[in-house]
Design a protein around this motif. Structure first.
Motif, PDB file in Angstrom:
ATOM      1  N   ARG A 113       0.808  -1.220   0.000  1.00  0.00           N
ATOM      2  CA  ARG A 113       0.000   0.000   0.000  1.00  0.00           C
ATOM      3  C   ARG A 113       0.842   1.270   0.000  1.00  0.00           C
ATOM      4  O   ARG A 113       1.957   1.306   0.510  1.00  0.00           O
ATOM      5  CB  ARG A 113      -0.913   0.045   1.223  1.00  0.00           C
ATOM      6  CG  ARG A 113      -1.713  -1.199   1.487  1.00  0.00           C
ATOM      7  CD  ARG A 113      -2.712  -1.573   0.433  1.00  0.00           C
ATOM      8  NE  ARG A 113      -3.769  -0.592   0.206  1.00  0.00           N
ATOM      9  CZ  ARG A 113      -4.885  -0.829  -0.485  1.00  0.00           C
ATOM     10  NH1 ARG A 113      -5.071  -2.034  -1.032  1.00  0.00           N
ATOM     11  NH2 ARG A 113      -5.790   0.108  -0.671  1.00  0.00           N
TER      12      ARG A 113
ATOM     13  N   SER B 265      -0.091   5.827   0.091  1.00  0.00           N
ATOM     14  CA  SER B 265      -1.153   6.827   0.210  1.00  0.00           C
ATOM     15  C   SER B 265      -0.704   8.137  -0.413  1.00  0.00           C
ATOM     16  O   SER B 265       0.492   8.417  -0.505  1.00  0.00           O
ATOM     17  CB  SER B 265      -1.525   7.075   1.679  1.00  0.00           C
ATOM     18  OG  SER B 265      -2.135   5.932   2.233  1.00  0.00           O
TER      19      SER B 265
ATOM     20  N   SER C 294      -5.567   9.494   0.673  1.00  0.00           N
ATOM     21  CA  SER C 294      -6.211   8.449  -0.112  1.00  0.00           C
ATOM     22  C   SER C 294      -5.241   7.304  -0.326  1.00  0.00           C
ATOM     23  O   SER C 294      -4.119   7.505  -0.780  1.00  0.00           O
ATOM     24  CB  SER C 294      -6.683   9.013  -1.457  1.00  0.00           C
ATOM     25  OG  SER C 294      -7.712   9.942  -1.241  1.00  0.00           O
TER      26      SER C 294
ATOM     27  N   SER D 203      -4.047   3.499  -1.724  1.00  0.00           N
ATOM     28  CA  SER D 203      -4.203   2.662  -2.915  1.00  0.00           C
ATOM     29  C   SER D 203      -3.370   1.392  -2.813  1.00  0.00           C
ATOM     30  O   SER D 203      -2.336   1.358  -2.148  1.00  0.00           O
ATOM     31  CB  SER D 203      -3.783   3.448  -4.165  1.00  0.00           C
ATOM     32  OG  SER D 203      -3.967   2.675  -5.330  1.00  0.00           O
TER      33      SER D 203
ATOM     34  N   CYS E 288      -8.809  11.420  -9.203  1.00  0.00           N
ATOM     35  CA  CYS E 288      -7.985  10.453  -8.463  1.00  0.00           C
ATOM     36  C   CYS E 288      -6.558  10.437  -8.994  1.00  0.00           C
ATOM     37  O   CYS E 288      -6.270  10.933 -10.078  1.00  0.00           O
ATOM     38  CB  CYS E 288      -8.468   9.027  -8.680  1.00  0.00           C
ATOM     39  SG  CYS E 288     -10.179   8.745  -8.502  1.00  0.00           S
TER      40      CYS E 288
ATOM     41  N   VAL F 164      -4.391   7.369 -10.222  1.00  0.00           N
ATOM     42  CA  VAL F 164      -4.618   5.957 -10.547  1.00  0.00           C
ATOM     43  C   VAL F 164      -3.282   5.280 -10.834  1.00  0.00           C
ATOM     44  O   VAL F 164      -2.470   5.802 -11.603  1.00  0.00           O
ATOM     45  CB  VAL F 164      -5.539   5.802 -11.781  1.00  0.00           C
ATOM     46  CG1 VAL F 164      -5.783   4.334 -12.094  1.00  0.00           C
ATOM     47  CG2 VAL F 164      -6.866   6.517 -11.547  1.00  0.00           C
TER      48      VAL F 164
ATOM     49  N   ARG G 294      -6.126   0.766  -9.996  1.00  0.00           N
ATOM     50  CA  ARG G 294      -6.123   0.943  -8.537  1.00  0.00           C
ATOM     51  C   ARG G 294      -5.980   2.438  -8.292  1.00  0.00           C
ATOM     52  O   ARG G 294      -5.189   3.096  -8.973  1.00  0.00           O
ATOM     53  CB  ARG G 294      -4.966   0.203  -7.855  1.00  0.00           C
ATOM     54  CG  ARG G 294      -4.861  -1.275  -8.147  1.00  0.00           C
ATOM     55  CD  ARG G 294      -6.117  -2.071  -7.917  1.00  0.00           C
ATOM     56  NE  ARG G 294      -6.742  -1.878  -6.612  1.00  0.00           N
ATOM     57  CZ  ARG G 294      -7.832  -2.541  -6.215  1.00  0.00           C
ATOM     58  NH1 ARG G 294      -8.409  -3.412  -7.025  1.00  0.00           N
ATOM     59  NH2 ARG G 294      -8.343  -2.323  -5.032  1.00  0.00           N
ATOM     60  N   ALA G 295      -6.725   2.963  -7.342  1.00  0.00           N
ATOM     61  CA  ALA G 295      -6.751   4.417  -7.218  1.00  0.00           C
ATOM     62  C   ALA G 295      -6.635   4.916  -5.787  1.00  0.00           C
ATOM     63  O   ALA G 295      -7.211   4.343  -4.868  1.00  0.00           O
ATOM     64  CB  ALA G 295      -8.047   4.965  -7.820  1.00  0.00           C
ATOM     65  N   ALA G 296      -5.845   5.983  -5.637  1.00  0.00           N
ATOM     66  CA  ALA G 296      -5.962   6.837  -4.455  1.00  0.00           C
ATOM     67  C   ALA G 296      -7.130   7.738  -4.800  1.00  0.00           C
ATOM     68  O   ALA G 296      -6.980   8.734  -5.504  1.00  0.00           O
ATOM     69  CB  ALA G 296      -4.679   7.626  -4.236  1.00  0.00           C
ATOM     70  N   GLY G 297      -8.312   7.323  -4.358  1.00  0.00           N
ATOM     71  CA  GLY G 297      -9.526   7.767  -5.028  1.00  0.00           C
ATOM     72  C   GLY G 297     -10.185   9.021  -4.518  1.00  0.00           C
ATOM     73  O   GLY G 297     -10.792   9.762  -5.287  1.00  0.00           O
TER      74      GLY G 297
ATOM     75  N   CYS H  47      -3.675  -7.420  -5.170  1.00  0.00           N
ATOM     76  CA  CYS H  47      -2.622  -6.407  -5.205  1.00  0.00           C
ATOM     77  C   CYS H  47      -1.311  -7.054  -4.745  1.00  0.00           C
ATOM     78  O   CYS H  47      -1.281  -8.227  -4.356  1.00  0.00           O
ATOM     79  CB  CYS H  47      -2.979  -5.257  -4.268  1.00  0.00           C
ATOM     80  SG  CYS H  47      -4.513  -4.408  -4.691  1.00  0.00           S
TER      81      CYS H  47
ATOM     82  N   ASN I 110     -11.879   4.787 -14.040  1.00  0.00           N
ATOM     83  CA  ASN I 110     -10.478   4.345 -13.974  1.00  0.00           C
ATOM     84  C   ASN I 110      -9.653   4.974 -15.090  1.00  0.00           C
ATOM     85  O   ASN I 110      -8.519   5.405 -14.879  1.00  0.00           O
ATOM     86  CB  ASN I 110     -10.390   2.816 -14.095  1.00  0.00           C
ATOM     87  CG  ASN I 110     -10.899   2.105 -12.858  1.00  0.00           C
ATOM     88  OD1 ASN I 110     -10.937   2.680 -11.774  1.00  0.00           O
ATOM     89  ND2 ASN I 110     -11.290   0.854 -13.019  1.00  0.00           N
TER      90      ASN I 110
END
Lengths: 615, 83
Positions: A75, A77, A91, A93, A174, A176, A181-184, A294, A355
């Motif tokens: 992970r 952020s 956020s 991801s 975001c 992406v 996959r996104a820090a959304g 992931c 996305n």
């Protein structure tokens, strides 16, 4: 150890990249990722700065476990002052980008200033360069990622980028990575776009070390065994994904529907995990292709799906006929129940666009829901919506607006304001289902009382991931509580908030906590990192992080009055289901919450609390 | 009496053959409880993790003592989560 002990500071105004040692005193008090980056941000920016001003900074941060063999330890952020909210934004991801960043020897990248023309940051271990991105500006996340890999001749480069939405100032853009996959949330991609920073591309092969390798390997293996043996993380999530919640939350009467006018959606079963697995009539294949994981994840909750090739959204558009990421529950709810749309392929398409162009499907769908209510009320006309009939239930309106919003064009650009500004613009501020400017996710605070308090007090605006009391109130994890009562919810929310802040700062996924408690997590961090990382230390760290975020928001101009819910949740009783007749009991829970937090009746941490937490 | 039974995720395999979707009407005894319905359908008890009667959670310890009425909806899931 575990920390790389190094950060990269990128001054976009000057065009410089400089390595610095990590502040280890702060690392030992804020752990990493969410906590540590928040400490850096709050020390370095004026809390009142405009989020899109070059004076705002944007930090990409890994946790100490990121890149290790602990389960889900991939992970990272993105931390900044949020464009959507003006509050602290963090956020998180998954994917593979965080691991690559850590393997380039980086705990954090701090971006400051603004480039004069579009650039992307390229990192090859110790070599860091800002390169011209004018050729990628105006292109999607998908094209940018493929283009950068091709340009450098290395498919193993990991890329985090913004789409056109982030360039055009869509408020909930975001960042992406790894295509889907996104820090959304909160508009972190909007801040990235304001800096003329199109992408960050990394190749890292330096490795990650830990403090006590034998103890760490033992703790990590024990953690994986717990995840494998747990029925939720070992079977339920990999098989059905988060989308299995659609029917659960609908049945419990807590599925916000049509901009929270209702709390049960008659079309829920058509957009659920079960529907994704149903063979469709045209080709006999289901929407769901497979699950996905992931970096380092032994749960694998992700979904990969396809759209029916005969569906109106993809006919003659082969680029959308391939398998891609989603649907996950929150996106399916926002694009579906919040708008009254029950066309699974339309939802899948809208999610692909989110996305591809880097927009948060939660805020997008919820804002479309608000626009649909204003359209139905005659406040927004077809003409104002650029010829689109923005009716509840219209799949065409949803998918058209996704494409327009993704490009920041037409009425899509107005949707890109987010529901708060959009509803204010049309004189209906009460129709924005948001807190601190950020739209609610997929749980109604009348049907799940703890989530009302969760949203009201979340430091980044309405969010389920700051204290997921749904686990307790609906799913019985770690123990069942009654979703319809307010008693005990202040303590429950605080406990979830503090524990989650610690988990978010470690480099692992919060979904592990469906099986892991801090008793499972602490030994892994303690073996990987120097210092004492007992359960008690992690809880103290989590509480410290929560209060640091709170202090930033107060300094930015927020007050206790912003710990509130829209009038619809406070005054309009739920119409159906177990919560029928109930409104949110926020007014009962909030004073107790402040007291438990050690805050004044106005929601300000007392001197004693600040001193106790060594803030 | 007749009730509506809803079985989701892996429990759907236990719906009567030919059931479309995840729910069906089921004829049950007048003194039916969630426990007797679980037995009637041959559901593996430990897989009935989340049991909702008209949307309200039924504790495992209360499944044999909770009365079901004509027209009620009984929904069940194996261990699942999301977010």
């Amino acid at each position: 150890m575990a920390w790389a002990r190094r950060i990269l500071r990128v001054n976009l105004t000057k065009g410089t990249c400089t390595h610095e040692p990590l502040n280890m005193d702060w690392a030992k008090r804020y752990l990493g990722q969410r906590g540590l980056a928040t400490k850096y941000l709050t020390e370095e920016i004026d809390p009142k700065v405009d989020p899109l001003d070059p004076g705002n900074k944007l930090i990409m941060a890994t946790g100490p476990l990121t890149g290790t063999c602990a389960s889900t330890a991939g992970r990272y952020s993105v931390i900044t002052k949020g464009a959507l909210t003006g509050a602290i934004a963090c956020s998180n991801s998954g994917g593979f980008f965080g691991n690559e960043m850590k393997n380039a020897g980086l705990d954090m990248i701090i971006f400051e200033g603004r480039a004069t023309s579009p650039v992307y940051l390229f990192i090859d271990n110790d070599d860091c360069q800002l390169l011209d991105a004018s050729g990628y500006w105006g292109t999607s996340v998908w094209d940018t990622e493929e283009g950068i890999k091709e340009a450098h001749g290395d498919p193993q480069i990991r890329v985090a980028s913004i789409g056109v939405a982030g360039e055009k100032g869509v408020k909930f853009a975001c960042v992406v990575n790894d295509m889907h996959r996104a820090a959304g949330r909160s508009g972190v991609g909007t801040v990235m776009g304001s800096k003329n920073l199109k992408a960050v591309a990394i190749r890292g092969t330096k490795g990650v070390s830990v403090d006590d390798m034998p103890a760490f390997l033992k703790a990590a293996a024990a953690g994986k065994a717990v995840l494998a043996d747990n029925a939720v993380t070992g079977q339920g999530l990999p098989a059905y994904g988060t989308q299995v919640l659609m029917n659960v939350i609908n049945e419990t009467g807590a599925l916000p529907t049509r901009n929270h006018r209702d709390i049960q959606f008659e079309g829920a079963s058509k957009i659920s995990a079960e529907a994704m697995a149903e063979p469709r009539e045209s080709d006999g294949k289901p929407n769901l292709v497979r699950n996905a994981a992931c970096f380092g994840c032994t749960i694998a909750c992700g979904r990969v799906s396809t759209i029916d090739r005969t569906h109106y959204t993809v006919v003659d558009r082969p680029q959308y006929q391939k398998a891609s990421g989603g649907l996950e529950y929150e996106a399916a709810w926002a694009l579906g129940a919040a708008t009254g749309v029950d066309d699974l392929d339309a939802l899948t398409f809208a999610n692909f666009i989110c996305n591809e162009q880097g927009i948060d499907p939660i805020s997008f769908g919820a804002t479309v829901g608000a626009a649909m209510e204003m359209f139905e009320d005659g406040v927004i006309t077809t003409k104002e919506a650029g010829g689109i009939d923005v009716k509840f239930g219209s799949a065409k309106a949803l998918t058209d607006l996704a494409e327009l919003c993704g490009r920041g064009e037409g009425f899509g650009a107005e949707i890109g304001l987010g529901s708060k500004l959009l509803c204010e613009k049309y004189g209906k501020p009460e129709l924005s289902m948001s807190v601190k400017g950020q739209e609610f996710p997929a749980y109604d605070g009348r049907g799940i009382q703890g989530m009302g308090l969760t949203y009201a007090t979340s430091n980044r605006g309405a969010c389920h991931l700051r204290s997921y009391t749904v686990a307790s109130e609906i799913l019985g994890i770690p123990e069942k509580t009654d979703p319809l009562v307010t008693d005990g919810k202040a303590g429950l929310v605080k406990a979830f908030q503090d524990a989650t802040a610690a988990v978010d700062s470690a480099g692992i996924c919060v979904f592990t906590t469906f099986a892991w408690t801090l008793e499972d997590i602490a030994p892994q961090i303690d073996a990987a990192c120097e210092g004492d990382w007992s359960v008690e230390a992690l809880l103290a760290t989590g509480e410290r992080i929560w209060n640091l975020e709170r202090q930033f928001n107060l300094a930015a101009g927020f007050t206790g009055k912003d710990d509130n819910l829209p009038p619809r949740l406070m005054k309009d009783a739920a119409k159906t289901g177990p919560a029928k007749g109930l409104t949110s009991g926020l007014d009962k829970m909030l004073p107790e919450y402040y007291q438990l937090r050690g805050w004044s009746k106005d929601g300000v941490p007392t001197n004693e609390t600040v001193s106790r937490l060594e803030l | 009496m007749k009730i509506r039974v809803k079985l989701y995720a892996s429990l759907a395999e236990h719906l009567p053959a030919g059931t479309k979707g995840n729910e069906t009407d089921l004829e049950v005894a007048a003194d039916a409880t969630p426990a007797t319905v679980i037995a009637q359908l041959g559901l593996p008890e430990k897989m009935c993790h989340l049991v909702l009667l008209n949307g309200v959670y039924v504790e495992p310890s209360a499944r044999a003592a909770t009365s079901i009425r004509d027209g009620d909806a009984l929904a069940m899931w194996p261990p699942v989560a999301g977010g």
